[in-house]
Design an enzyme around this catalytic site. Structure first.
Site, short mmCIF file in Angstrom:
data_model
loop_
_atom_site.label_atom_id
_atom_site.label_comp_id
_atom_site.label_asym_id
_atom_site.label_seq_id
_atom_site.Cartn_x
_atom_site.Cartn_y
_atom_site.Cartn_z
N CYS A 123 -1.71 -8.44 0.08
CA CYS A 123 -1.76 -7.10 -0.51
C CYS A 123 -3.10 -6.87 -1.21
O CYS A 123 -3.66 -5.77 -1.15
CB CYS A 123 -0.60 -6.90 -1.49
N ASP B 202 12.78 7.70 -12.79
CA ASP B 202 11.36 7.96 -12.93
C ASP B 202 11.11 9.25 -13.70
O ASP B 202 10.18 10.00 -13.40
CB ASP B 202 10.71 8.04 -11.54
#
Length: 369
Positions: A201, A141
């Site tokens: 979700c 990341d």
């Protein structure tokens, strides 16, 4: 051994074994063709869904074309590492306690960037011991890398409707990391999507940030609002934030596949400095020196002290009214930071309003304030 004579299938098997010995739960290998993901990324950016994350567009095609970021890249070794420090029931209880400060579970321990990067470097060095010098670069990341798309190509899981990677046997609560390499390793097969007709979700998202299946408007996402956004949090989303002061786990907590999420065995991912148990008022009383001390080596530090207090002020505005909360907020009405003052005054107005509607931290009555 020459490159032509090398058994890359055997080497790939060894890499996966070494990866697991280093603490990765899974290792997969992908090629560099991300053409489909590149188109989806560009459409997402064109919609403005990236908000103020200008870096998502800044690097052009380097993000979706690994060989442009690291010339000579032929394969990507993708890894995942579980981070969940406690069971989901405990996490939900914490989220439903209005006076508790909720921090996304991935951020309670040591900065994952450092943990995974060190292990990936060790894996690369182990490969070099086996075959000699080779071209590679490690990422966690930390550069324009489409890590979820690469992990999906490497067979680590599929990208769910909430846009997180899901593994059928381990849920979604894990970190990802990559090694870009010039080794022509055999690639792994992609897995199939198992979201089916489930929309849990999408339905649970407090700010309705999942605007369509597999489509996230980051500008509405609580993780973006509390971590990436540096200015004022839009008022329309403040009530829905509840007690979430750093990130949001709702879409993962409700995902049926996370019944298989495994608790981490990494000591580095265990909660530190009481980040998992502290109340909102305790965090609100931190001065900047305390913030820096308590978040040393943590991913939380990158948002800075000002945004930390901004987030806590919003959460205090969403808590049940008490003398202690009101007094704490009043003590900061003349804070030197205009950003903090704005959110403190909003929170105080919430407590003084006679028309305020009651709501639970985990399930706000409305997404508007």
């Amino acid at each position: 051994m020459t490159s032509s004579a090398r058994d890359y299938s055997a080497l790939a098997a060894k890499i996966k074994t070494w990866g697991k010995e280093l603490g990765f739960q899974q290792v997969g290998i992908a090629d560099t063709d991300l053409s489909a993901a590149e188109q989806q990324l560009q459409e997402w950016i064109d919609e403005g869904f990236h908000g103020e994350m200008d870096y998502m567009a800044r690097h052009g095609t380097k993000r979706s074309r690994p060989e442009e970021l690291v010339p000579g890249t032929l394969r990507v070794i993708s890894v995942r590492m579980d981070y969940l420090p406690e069971n989901r029931t405990t996490v939900r209880e914490r989220l439903d306690d209005q006076t508790a400060a909720f921090i996304s579970r991935y951020a309670l321990g040591r900065d994952y960037h450092k943990v995974l990067r060190k292990r990936l470097q060790q894996l690369a060095e182990r490969i070099a011991v086996e075959i000699g010098p080779f071209g590679y670069r490690v990422f966690v990341d930390s550069a324009p890398v489409l890590e979820k798309a690469l992990a999906a190509k490497a067979g680590l899981g599929w990208i769910g409707k909430h846009t997180n990677l899901i593994n059928r046997k381990a849920g979604s609560m894990f970190f990802l990391g990559e090694i870009y390499t010039d080794l022509p390793l055999p690639i792994d097969a992609e897995t199939t999507n198992h979201c089916g007709s489930c929309t849990a979700c999408m339905e649970v998202c407090p700010t309705q940030a999942i605007v369509a299946p597999y489509r996230l408007d980051a500008r509405r996402c609580i993780s973006y609002l509390t971590i990436e956004l540096r200015g004022p949090i839009p008022e329309e989303f403040r009530a829905a934030i509840g007690n979430r002061i750093y990130g949001c786990d709702d879409c993962q907590l409700v995902c049926p596949w996370n019944r298989y999420a495994r608790l981490t065995e990494e000591a580095d991912f265990m909660p530190r400095h009481g980040l998992d148990t502290a109340g909102l008022i305790e965090f609100f009383h931190w001065d900047e020196a305390t913030f820096l001390q308590k978040t040393e080596g943590s991913a939380i530090r990158r948002i800075g002290y000002e945004c930390w207090i901004r987030n806590v002020a919003v959460a205090l505005g969403n808590a049940a009214t008490s003398t202690e909360i009101v007094d704490a907020l009043r003590a900061r009405t003349d804070d030197s930071s205009p950003l903090i003052r704005e959110h403190v005054r909003w929170a105080l107005a919430r407590h003084s309003s006679n028309e305020r509607q009651p709501h639970r931290a985990g399930h706000p009555a409305s997404s508007t304030s």
